[in-house]
Write an enzyme that holds these catalytic residues in place. Structure first.
Site, short mmCIF file in Angstrom:
data_model
loop_
_atom_site.label_atom_id
_atom_site.label_comp_id
_atom_site.label_asym_id
_atom_site.label_seq_id
_atom_site.Cartn_x
_atom_site.Cartn_y
_atom_site.Cartn_z
N HIS A 277 -5.20 1.03 6.98
CA HIS A 277 -3.76 1.31 7.01
C HIS A 277 -3.42 2.71 6.50
O HIS A 277 -4.04 3.23 5.58
CB HIS A 277 -2.96 0.24 6.25
CG HIS A 277 -3.19 0.18 4.77
ND1 HIS A 277 -2.43 0.90 3.87
CD2 HIS A 277 -4.05 -0.53 4.02
CE1 HIS A 277 -2.82 0.62 2.64
NE2 HIS A 277 -3.81 -0.24 2.70
N ASP B 227 -5.75 4.27 -1.47
CA ASP B 227 -5.45 3.02 -0.75
C ASP B 227 -4.40 3.33 0.32
O ASP B 227 -3.23 3.44 -0.01
CB ASP B 227 -4.95 1.98 -1.75
CG ASP B 227 -4.50 0.68 -1.11
OD1 ASP B 227 -4.90 0.40 0.03
OD2 ASP B 227 -3.74 -0.04 -1.77
N GLU C 239 1.16 -2.01 5.92
CA GLU C 239 0.29 -2.99 5.27
C GLU C 239 0.84 -3.38 3.91
O GLU C 239 0.77 -4.55 3.51
CB GLU C 239 -1.12 -2.41 5.12
CG GLU C 239 -2.18 -3.42 4.66
CD GLU C 239 -2.35 -3.51 3.14
OE1 GLU C 239 -3.10 -4.37 2.66
OE2 GLU C 239 -1.72 -2.69 2.43
N GLU C 240 1.37 -2.40 3.19
CA GLU C 240 1.78 -2.64 1.81
C GLU C 240 3.01 -3.54 1.68
O GLU C 240 3.32 -4.01 0.59
CB GLU C 240 2.06 -1.30 1.10
CG GLU C 240 0.86 -0.36 1.01
CD GLU C 240 -0.24 -0.86 0.09
OE1 GLU C 240 -0.11 -1.99 -0.44
OE2 GLU C 240 -1.23 -0.13 -0.10
N HIS D 128 -2.33 1.26 -6.55
CA HIS D 128 -0.87 1.28 -6.48
C HIS D 128 -0.27 2.02 -7.67
O HIS D 128 0.76 1.62 -8.22
CB HIS D 128 -0.29 -0.13 -6.38
CG HIS D 128 -0.65 -0.83 -5.12
ND1 HIS D 128 -0.15 -2.07 -4.77
CD2 HIS D 128 -1.48 -0.48 -4.10
CE1 HIS D 128 -0.64 -2.44 -3.60
NE2 HIS D 128 -1.45 -1.49 -3.17
#
Length: 337
Positions: free
Chosen positions: A61, A170, A198-199, A309
């Site tokens: 992603h 990420d 995606e998140e 994150h």
């Protein structure tokens, strides 16, 4: 390799606003077919030297976690919500930036103005504000509007023995691995899905898998490593320096058993460092992909990452290299199943 990773991580691309990342990838790859779908997924087909028995799709992603402006106060501060799963404890006092270059700092009321109960816990997002240095709402509104997104504004650097720190590792790590596979002259034909959102719920992956109709999917990700001081045993989940993480189950997917075992055995045979998780935790695009259409056999390879994150994601270069090598090897292994 890590310089290129830091370059793509420096791009801003919150969920739903991945255009800068998508443009960078498009300009950096050489493929036979490149499609941008209605959600913003970048779907890439690369012809290899052979045609596989199975249609293979790799996925990673493009989006990163961030913040979205929901209101502007009369004195020029910004109220906001999280885009993706961000712990409020990692945002207080952090610098942020908007796509138009506006910068700010996340703050809350001073400690001496907080109640005893408030001082005992981290503030929730509704108690936080972004300070962009505006005098009032009118001035703030000239710089930022409701719905605008910001990302962590933090430096990237290398440190220690092969460690790398940046925002958005990420999942720009997975994106870069796929870019190198595309440009490296793969042995077999394959599809590569650079997904969006995606998140916020693996939304792009659902559409990408429906369009591509893969028989087998390999999701390239980062995953939480808790190998820090005073954490032991299973609670460490996975560790930096021990290689690629091959998942057997997470909160969204039970991975195909044959693919999982083949991934581990292939890595062992080729001398590629690998590990698996010691807890069932997290989730990724596999959750949407494996239930697409009539079902997709799915495998996930991840780079272990500390402090996901946050503005300070940390990986080890050796683990990234191991993940890239195993992804390339599995294209051949899975193609002939």
């Amino acid at each position: 390799m890590m310089d290129r990773l830091l370059e793509i991580c420096a791009l801003d691309g919150t969920s739903g606003d991945e255009g800068a990342v998508r443009d960078y990838i498009k300009s950096s790859i050489h493929a036979d077919k490149v499609i941008t779908d209605n959600l913003g997924n970048l779907l890439v087909f690369k012809k290899g030297r052979k045609t596989p028995k199975n249609r293979i799709m790799f996925a990673a992603h493009m989006d990163e976690v961030g913040f979205m402006v929901t209101d502007i106060t009369s004195d020029g501060f910004l109220r906001f919500g999280a885009v993706g799963g961000i712990d409020p404890r990692v945002v207080l006092g952090r610098a942020v930036r908007f796509m138009n270059g506006t910068r700010g700092v996340i703050g809350t009321k001073a400690v001496h103005q907080q109640s005893a109960d408030e001082r005992k816990k981290a503030p929730d997002f509704d108690a936080l504000l972004i300070d962009i240095g505006a005098e009032n709402a009118e001035e703030a509104g000239k710089r930022v509007s409701r719905g605008d997104c910001a990302v962590f504004d933090s430096d990237s650097f290398r440190f220690g023995s092969g460690f790398v720190k940046s925002k958005a590792i990420d999942d720009r790590a997975g994106c870069l691995i796929m870019m190198d596979m595309i440009n490296g002259g793969p042995e077999y034909d394959a599809w590569y899905a650079f997904t969006v959102q995606e998140e916020v719920g693996t939304r792009g992956a659902k559409a990408a898998a429906f369009t591509i109709e893969p028989d087998i999917a390999v999701v390239l990700e980062t995953t939480t490593a808790c190998d820090i001081a005073e954490t032991s045993g299973a609670k460490r989940v996975c560790e930096l320096g021990r290689g690629c993480v091959v998942s057997y189950m997470d909160r969204a997917t039970i991975y195909d058993r044959e693919l999982y075992q083949l991934a581990r055995s292939t890595a062992d045979k080729l001398g590629i460092a690998n590990q698996t998780k010691t807890l069932i935790a997290g989730g990724n695009d596999s959750g949407a992909i494996h239930v697409s259409r009539g079902g997709v056999r799915t495998c996930a390879l991840s780079v272990p990452c500390r402090y996901l994150h946050s503005p300070a994601c940390v990986i080890n270069e050796a683990d990234y290299t191991a993940t890239a090598k195993l992804a390339e090897a599995l294209l051949s292994a899975f193609a002939e199943l």
